[in-house]
Motif scaffolding. Structure first.
Motif, mmCIF file in Angstrom:
data_model
loop_
_atom_site.group_PDB
_atom_site.id
_atom_site.type_symbol
_atom_site.label_atom_id
_atom_site.label_comp_id
_atom_site.label_asym_id
_atom_site.label_seq_id
_atom_site.Cartn_x
_atom_site.Cartn_y
_atom_site.Cartn_z
ATOM 1 N N ILE A 142 0.857 -1.189 0.000
ATOM 2 C CA ILE A 142 0.000 0.000 0.000
ATOM 3 C C ILE A 142 0.893 1.240 0.000
ATOM 4 O O ILE A 142 1.768 1.399 0.854
ATOM 5 C CB ILE A 142 -0.942 0.006 1.217
ATOM 6 N N ASN A 143 0.664 2.097 -0.982
ATOM 7 C CA ASN A 143 1.505 3.291 -1.130
ATOM 8 C C ASN A 143 0.641 4.550 -1.081
ATOM 9 O O ASN A 143 -0.546 4.500 -1.348
ATOM 10 C CB ASN A 143 2.259 3.222 -2.466
ATOM 11 N N ARG A 144 1.273 5.646 -0.770
ATOM 12 C CA ARG A 144 0.625 6.969 -0.695
ATOM 13 C C ARG A 144 -0.550 6.919 0.264
ATOM 14 O O ARG A 144 -1.636 7.435 -0.036
ATOM 15 C CB ARG A 144 0.188 7.424 -2.069
ATOM 16 N N ALA A 145 -0.326 6.287 1.392
ATOM 17 C CA ALA A 145 -1.420 6.100 2.352
ATOM 18 C C ALA A 145 -1.509 7.273 3.316
ATOM 19 O O ALA A 145 -0.490 7.772 3.790
ATOM 20 C CB ALA A 145 -1.186 4.809 3.132
ATOM 21 N N LEU A 165 -0.098 -11.853 -0.762
ATOM 22 C CA LEU A 165 0.600 -11.344 0.417
ATOM 23 C C LEU A 165 0.578 -9.821 0.459
ATOM 24 O O LEU A 165 0.440 -9.159 -0.573
ATOM 25 C CB LEU A 165 2.064 -11.797 0.393
ATOM 26 N N SER A 166 0.771 -9.304 1.661
ATOM 27 C CA SER A 166 0.872 -7.853 1.816
ATOM 28 C C SER A 166 1.911 -7.550 2.872
ATOM 29 O O SER A 166 2.084 -8.333 3.806
ATOM 30 C CB SER A 166 -0.479 -7.315 2.264
ATOM 31 N N THR A 167 2.613 -6.432 2.744
ATOM 32 C CA THR A 167 3.471 -6.027 3.848
ATOM 33 C C THR A 167 2.564 -5.444 4.936
ATOM 34 O O THR A 167 1.450 -4.989 4.643
ATOM 35 C CB THR A 167 4.490 -4.949 3.424
ATOM 36 N N ASN A 168 3.081 -5.433 6.159
ATOM 37 C CA ASN A 168 2.306 -4.824 7.254
ATOM 38 C C ASN A 168 2.559 -3.330 7.322
ATOM 39 O O ASN A 168 2.055 -2.654 8.201
ATOM 40 C CB ASN A 168 2.730 -5.425 8.601
ATOM 41 N N THR A 169 3.398 -2.859 6.407
ATOM 42 C CA THR A 169 3.844 -1.467 6.465
ATOM 43 C C THR A 169 3.141 -0.625 5.410
ATOM 44 O O THR A 169 3.149 -0.963 4.231
ATOM 45 C CB THR A 169 5.365 -1.410 6.188
ATOM 46 N N LEU A 170 2.568 0.473 5.852
ATOM 47 C CA LEU A 170 1.991 1.424 4.894
ATOM 48 C C LEU A 170 3.091 2.380 4.474
ATOM 49 O O LEU A 170 3.851 2.862 5.313
ATOM 50 C CB LEU A 170 0.894 2.244 5.564
ATOM 51 N N LEU A 171 3.175 2.646 3.181
ATOM 52 C CA LEU A 171 4.101 3.680 2.725
ATOM 53 C C LEU A 171 3.278 4.958 2.622
ATOM 54 O O LEU A 171 2.333 5.047 1.828
ATOM 55 C CB LEU A 171 4.682 3.267 1.367
ATOM 56 N N GLY A 172 3.617 5.909 3.455
ATOM 57 C CA GLY A 172 2.803 7.125 3.552
ATOM 58 C C GLY A 172 2.978 8.048 2.362
ATOM 59 O O GLY A 172 3.947 7.935 1.605
ATOM 60 N N HIS A 173 2.044 8.937 2.209
ATOM 61 C CA HIS A 173 2.170 9.973 1.178
ATOM 62 C C HIS A 173 3.113 11.033 1.726
ATOM 63 O O HIS A 173 2.752 11.792 2.616
ATOM 64 C CB HIS A 173 0.792 10.562 0.868
ATOM 65 N N ARG A 174 4.328 11.056 1.230
ATOM 66 C CA ARG A 174 5.352 11.941 1.800
ATOM 67 C C ARG A 174 6.104 12.677 0.694
ATOM 68 O O ARG A 174 6.587 12.054 -0.256
ATOM 69 C CB ARG A 174 6.374 11.124 2.612
#
Ligand SMILES: Nc1ncnc2c1ncn2[C@@H]1O[C@H](COP(=O)(O)OP(=O)(O)OP(=O)(O)O)[C@@H](O)[C@H]1O
Ligand SMILES: [Mg+2]
Length: 212
Positions: A142-145, A165-174
């Protein structure tokens, strides 16, 4: 030598394929001392532009190899690069659908970035089908979260429903992801610590554990 291939794919444009490619590459090099090759198969050439800016500015490309290839050529190219690299990252263009097959088949892991948005879920289906047919490991990111978005739970539910599968990590909108890219750099080079680095590190670790 790990000699693993990661293909980053997603039909929808602008989901963060190239951003993930460069940040993961430098993260593998910096935190895991890997030798990494990146292959640009996108005629837009964003990955190549990033690499050229880097070269012009004289930033270190130690342990980093850059190649361009067609989606077909990436299969051949990655086979050769596996002999001298721990990780090969193939960045693909949007709207590939059936053309994606060779680049997907070349992969040990297919990484699919998606925003927490139903439009992204719909766009993801074609690639997932190809990767499932090829029996490749599929990892969604998940990106730009926006961490507070109600759609994040919907996104995890969607990922669960399609059984990938999914990572447990959200990649934030930064903003740092946008600005560093234009400078031919990555967040792991620009910042010593911070949320963006922690996110990229966590995703890198998850990928390594899935590749092993
Ligand atoms: N986590 C993020 N936070 C903020 N901006 C981001 C993030 N990830 C990507 N972007 C920005 O979104 C835009 C699209 O990203 P990127 O080029 O990586 O997507 P892409 O999937 O490779 O696009 P394309 O399909 O056109 O190749 C860029 O301007 C990039 O800087
Ligand atoms: Mg791209």
């Amino acid at each position: 030598m790990l000699s693993k291939v990661i293909t980053i794919a997603q039909q929808k444009g602008g989901t963060g394929k190239t951003t993930l490619a460069v940040n993961l590459a430098l993260s593998f090099i910096k935190f895991h001392n890997f030798k990494v090759a990146i292959i640009d198969t996108d005629p837009q050439g964003s990955l190549g532009k990033w690499y050229m800016i880097r070269n012009d500015k004289g930033y270190s490309n130690k342990n980093l190899t850059f190649k361009t290839a067609s989606l077909w050529g990436a299969q051949y190219e990655s086979k050769i690069l596996k002999e001298t690299n721990d990780v090969i990252i193939i960045d693909t263009p949007p709207k590939i659908e059936s053309d994606a097959r060779p680049a997907i088949e070349a992969a040990d892991l297919v990484l699919i970035p998606l925003a927490p948005s139903h439009v992204d879920f719909w766009a993801t289906e074609a690639i997932i089908e190809i990767a499932k047919k090829a029996k490749r490991k599929i990892l969604t990111q998940i990106n730009r979260a926006n961490h507070r978005s109600k759609l994040i739970q919907d996104t995890y539910d969607y990922i669960k429903s399609i059984n990938v599968l999914s990572t447990n990590t959200l990649l934030g909108h930064r903003q740092i992801f946008v600005s560093s890219m234009g400078e031919g750099r990555t967040v792991v080079e620009k910042q010593r610590k911070g949320k963006a680095i922690e996110e990229i590190k966590a995703i890198t670790n998850k990928i390594i554990s899935e590749l092993n």
